[in-house]
Design an enzyme around this catalytic site. Structure first.
Site, PDB file in Angstrom:
ATOM      1  N   ARG A  26      13.425 -69.776  60.307  1.00  0.00           N
ATOM      2  CA  ARG A  26      12.959 -71.042  60.125  1.00  0.00           C
ATOM      3  C   ARG A  26      13.591 -72.174  60.893  1.00  0.00           C
ATOM      4  O   ARG A  26      12.855 -73.044  61.093  1.00  0.00           O
ATOM      5  CB  ARG A  26      13.547 -71.019  58.676  1.00  0.00           C
ATOM      6  CG  ARG A  26      12.478 -70.285  57.710  1.00  0.00           C
ATOM      7  CD  ARG A  26      12.956 -70.340  56.247  1.00  0.00           C
ATOM      8  NE  ARG A  26      12.163 -69.623  55.493  1.00  0.00           N
ATOM      9  CZ  ARG A  26      12.387 -69.269  54.155  1.00  0.00           C
ATOM     10  NH1 ARG A  26      13.483 -69.788  53.471  1.00  0.00           N
ATOM     11  NH2 ARG A  26      11.333 -68.636  53.519  1.00  0.00           N
ATOM     12  N   ARG A  62      15.362 -60.926  38.569  1.00  0.00           N
ATOM     13  CA  ARG A  62      16.306 -60.180  37.998  1.00  0.00           C
ATOM     14  C   ARG A  62      15.710 -59.831  36.547  1.00  0.00           C
ATOM     15  O   ARG A  62      16.208 -58.739  36.124  1.00  0.00           O
ATOM     16  CB  ARG A  62      17.407 -61.156  37.873  1.00  0.00           C
ATOM     17  CG  ARG A  62      18.115 -61.413  39.399  1.00  0.00           C
ATOM     18  CD  ARG A  62      18.736 -62.758  39.505  1.00  0.00           C
ATOM     19  NE  ARG A  62      19.371 -62.661  40.701  1.00  0.00           N
ATOM     20  CZ  ARG A  62      19.154 -63.081  41.872  1.00  0.00           C
ATOM     21  NH1 ARG A  62      17.726 -63.437  42.175  1.00  0.00           N
ATOM     22  NH2 ARG A  62      19.771 -63.199  42.976  1.00  0.00           N
ATOM     23  N   SER A  81      13.512 -66.107  41.763  1.00  0.00           N
ATOM     24  CA  SER A  81      14.752 -65.342  41.702  1.00  0.00           C
ATOM     25  C   SER A  81      15.235 -64.854  40.560  1.00  0.00           C
ATOM     26  O   SER A  81      15.526 -63.755  40.191  1.00  0.00           O
ATOM     27  CB  SER A  81      16.050 -66.253  42.082  1.00  0.00           C
ATOM     28  OG  SER A  81      16.249 -66.377  43.368  1.00  0.00           O
ATOM     29  N   GLN A 140      21.830 -62.361  47.407  1.00  0.00           N
ATOM     30  CA  GLN A 140      21.091 -60.893  47.308  1.00  0.00           C
ATOM     31  C   GLN A 140      21.976 -59.990  47.489  1.00  0.00           C
ATOM     32  O   GLN A 140      22.109 -58.770  46.771  1.00  0.00           O
ATOM     33  CB  GLN A 140      19.907 -60.978  48.629  1.00  0.00           C
ATOM     34  CG  GLN A 140      19.065 -61.991  48.069  1.00  0.00           C
ATOM     35  CD  GLN A 140      17.577 -61.906  49.380  1.00  0.00           C
ATOM     36  OE1 GLN A 140      17.930 -61.155  50.138  1.00  0.00           O
ATOM     37  NE2 GLN A 140      16.728 -62.411  49.057  1.00  0.00           N
ATOM     38  N   ASP A 194      16.976 -72.235  50.547  1.00  0.00           N
ATOM     39  CA  ASP A 194      15.622 -72.463  50.699  1.00  0.00           C
ATOM     40  C   ASP A 194      15.088 -73.744  50.756  1.00  0.00           C
ATOM     41  O   ASP A 194      13.658 -73.903  50.932  1.00  0.00           O
ATOM     42  CB  ASP A 194      15.130 -71.688  49.424  1.00  0.00           C
ATOM     43  CG  ASP A 194      15.388 -70.116  49.532  1.00  0.00           C
ATOM     44  OD1 ASP A 194      15.608 -69.396  50.487  1.00  0.00           O
ATOM     45  OD2 ASP A 194      15.267 -69.586  48.325  1.00  0.00           O
ATOM     46  N   SER A 216      25.706 -64.444  50.466  1.00  0.00           N
ATOM     47  CA  SER A 216      24.304 -64.150  50.123  1.00  0.00           C
ATOM     48  C   SER A 216      24.175 -63.759  48.518  1.00  0.00           C
ATOM     49  O   SER A 216      24.990 -62.668  48.368  1.00  0.00           O
ATOM     50  CB  SER A 216      23.896 -62.959  50.952  1.00  0.00           C
ATOM     51  OG  SER A 216      22.744 -62.356  50.324  1.00  0.00           O
ATOM     52  N   ARG A 237       7.680 -70.637  52.694  1.00  0.00           N
ATOM     53  CA  ARG A 237       8.117 -72.007  52.695  1.00  0.00           C
ATOM     54  C   ARG A 237       7.971 -72.802  53.910  1.00  0.00           C
ATOM     55  O   ARG A 237       8.068 -74.129  53.765  1.00  0.00           O
ATOM     56  CB  ARG A 237       9.681 -71.759  52.526  1.00  0.00           C
ATOM     57  CG  ARG A 237      10.193 -71.169  51.072  1.00  0.00           C
ATOM     58  CD  ARG A 237      11.245 -71.278  50.727  1.00  0.00           C
ATOM     59  NE  ARG A 237      11.922 -70.283  49.811  1.00  0.00           N
ATOM     60  CZ  ARG A 237      11.589 -70.169  48.670  1.00  0.00           C
ATOM     61  NH1 ARG A 237      10.835 -71.134  47.882  1.00  0.00           N
ATOM     62  NH2 ARG A 237      12.059 -69.157  47.760  1.00  0.00           N
TER      63      ARG A 237
HETATM   64  C1  S3P Z   1      17.851 -65.370  46.885  1.00  0.00           C
HETATM   65  C2  S3P Z   1      18.956 -65.635  47.707  1.00  0.00           C
HETATM   66  C3  S3P Z   1      18.733 -66.106  48.771  1.00  0.00           C
HETATM   67  C4  S3P Z   1      17.390 -66.865  48.985  1.00  0.00           C
HETATM   68  C5  S3P Z   1      16.170 -65.894  48.455  1.00  0.00           C
HETATM   69  C6  S3P Z   1      16.191 -65.577  46.984  1.00  0.00           C
HETATM   70  C7  S3P Z   1      18.094 -64.407  45.557  1.00  0.00           C
HETATM   71  O1  S3P Z   1      18.814 -65.110  49.809  1.00  0.00           O
HETATM   72  O2  S3P Z   1      17.322 -67.273  50.594  1.00  0.00           O
HETATM   73  O3  S3P Z   1      15.112 -66.735  48.714  1.00  0.00           O
HETATM   74  O4  S3P Z   1      17.119 -64.317  44.516  1.00  0.00           O
HETATM   75  O5  S3P Z   1      18.896 -63.758  45.361  1.00  0.00           O
HETATM   76  P1  S3P Z   1      20.266 -64.631  50.485  1.00  0.00           P
HETATM   77  O6  S3P Z   1      21.065 -64.010  49.328  1.00  0.00           O
HETATM   78  O7  S3P Z   1      19.940 -63.696  51.390  1.00  0.00           O
HETATM   79  O8  S3P Z   1      20.742 -66.072  51.212  1.00  0.00           O
END
Ligand code: S3P
Length: 425
Positions: free
Chosen positions: A343, A26, A22, A167, A312, A165, A385
């Site tokens: 999952r 970024r 992650s 993301q 995760d 989320s 995973r």
């Molecule tokens: C992540 C956010 C999570 C996670 C993914 C990485 C990120 O997803 O499951 O492996 O780097 O922001 P979601 O934001 O869709 O939950």
């Protein structure tokens, strides 16, 4: 490719996990749109982060390899140019969703594509806020990739995320970097805050606390970034050490950002104690060395309040639950159905095939333990995973387990199977 996992008694030694996935995404994206050079050390080496790197290069960003680091020569958001062809996010939801926020600010159209799994994942969650800000996004009739982002002048807004989320939050914050006024994101419950930490460190005008964050148009400045080990990768090794009777493992330089480590709280409730040795590295993300030994576990309850902060880790938690005394009930985890695979379904079918007592709920799992696990032939569902969770289950089984398409572990943890081979006996 398939991999066979043979039962072992222990995992031992000092183990190093790859850089955090992650934080790596970024670092590449924000360094690419910053002004001035950034030096990134410890970048994740998995395929997902390589997808992000290739996308940024196609947008015109110069990225150079240096000794033990990567140099990103950012020239500001305005220097990005329309790519000659569609950008391929591969298997990476983070690449597609976060990059869409950046692209929404640019006055050109970009198409983003992904592999079969990513093309099945929901994108309306980012299309809706970006369109509210003034971008135009085309997708399939079901709101899935390929996406074409027609960016331009954006307005700010206050946006309440319908799902917790990181993301989606990051996508909106990245778009807010070049929107008129203050863009405010409110989350139903706090998710990982890597974007906020890095944006602030690079000079963004960011304010807020907990689950309400505001950002204003900002110029980012390049900086040196040291990426710590990935807690989500470490979780598989922590689980192996807890389950294998003669284990003693030390995991070095692992990111222990509190918005990511609810798994440790859950382990505590299961009766396990881990020693954390803090280190004061140069990183703006907390880092620790973890010491783990085999321990007896009890069942635990995990609900929607906690799930976003261990999203995760649910697959490996389910494996741990098969060996814990009593019932483990996980609810509020419906997001797991739209990850790299479904999952919840993958875990139910496969852990049952190994002899575990697993009940599938619409939004979670009930696992009753402990049960003896038997070797089985399992599918990874092309989900990194899931492949790694089954590998740890296989180490604890009473006969060998074969995992199909196990190479997908390379998405986040290249060298995972080699590391097990070296440290498990
Ligand atoms: C992540 C956010 C999570 C996670 C993914 C990485 C990120 O997803 O499951 O492996 O780097 O922001 P979601 O934001 O869709 O939950």
């Amino acid at each position: 490719m398939h991999t066979t996992i043979s039962p072992v008694q222990s995992i031992r030694g000092r183990l190093k996990v790859p850089g955090d996935k992650s934080i790596s995404h970024r670092a590449l994206m924000l360094a690419a749109i910053a002004e001035g050079q950034s030096r990134i050390e410890g970048l994740a080496t998995g395929a997902d982060v390589l997808s992000t790197k290739a996308c940024m290069q196609q947008l015109g960003v110069e990225i150079e390899a240096a000794a033990n680091a990567l140099i990103v020569k950012g020239r500001g958001l305005a220097a990005l140019h329309a790519p000659a062809q569609a950008l391929d996010a591969g298997n990476s939801g983070t690449t597609m969703r976060l990059l869409s926020g950046i692209l929404a600010t640019r006055p050109f159209a970009t198409t983003l594509i992904g592999d079969a799994s990513l093309s099945r994942r929901p994108m309306r969650r980012i299309i809706a806020p970006l369109e509210l800000m003034g971008a135009k996004v085309t997708a399939t009739a079901e709101g899935k990739a390929p996406l074409t982002i027609h960016g331009g002048k954006l307005n700010s807004m206050q946006y309440r995320l319908p799902v917790a989320s990181a993301q989606v939050k990051s996508c909106v914050l990245f778009a807010g970097l070049d929107a008129e006024g203050e863009t405010i994101v409110i989350e139903p419950s706090a998710t990982r805050d890597h974007s906020e930490r890095m944006l602030a460190a690079m000079g963004a005008e960011l304010r807020g606390e907990h689950n309400r964050i505001g950002i204003r148009r900002s110029t980012l400045h390049g900086m040196n970034i040291s990426i710590p080990g990935d807690f989500s990768s470490a979780a598989f090794l922590i689980a192996a050490a807890l389950l294998l009777s003669n284990s003693e493992a030390v995991l070095e330089s692992v990111n222990v950002n509190p918005t990511r480590t609810a798994f440790l709280e859950v382990l505590k409730s299961m009766g396990a104690t881990l020693a954390l040795e803090g280190s004061n590295g140069p990183s703006f993300e907390p880092v620790a060395t973890l010491h783990v030994q085999a321990q007896r576990l009890q069942g635990v309850r995990v609900n929607e309040a906690l799930v976003p902060q261990l999203i995760d880790e649910v697959p490996i938690l389910a494996v741990l639950a098969t060996q814990a005394e009593g019932e483990t009930i996980i609810t509020g985890a419906q997001e797991l159905r739209v990850k790299e695979s479904d999952r919840l379904a993958a875990l139910t079918t496969s852990l049952r095939a190994m002899g575990a007592n697993v009940e599938e709920l619409a939004d979670g799992l009930i696992v009753r333990g402990p049960t003896r696990l038997h070797g089985a032939e399992l599918d990874s569902f092309h989900d990194h995973r899931i492949a790694m969770a089954f590998a740890i289950a296989g180490l604890c089984a009473d006969s060998p387990t074969t995992i199909q398409h196990a190479e997908c572990a390379d998405i986040s943890f290249p060298g995972f199977f080699e590391l097990l081979k070296e440290h498990c006996h």
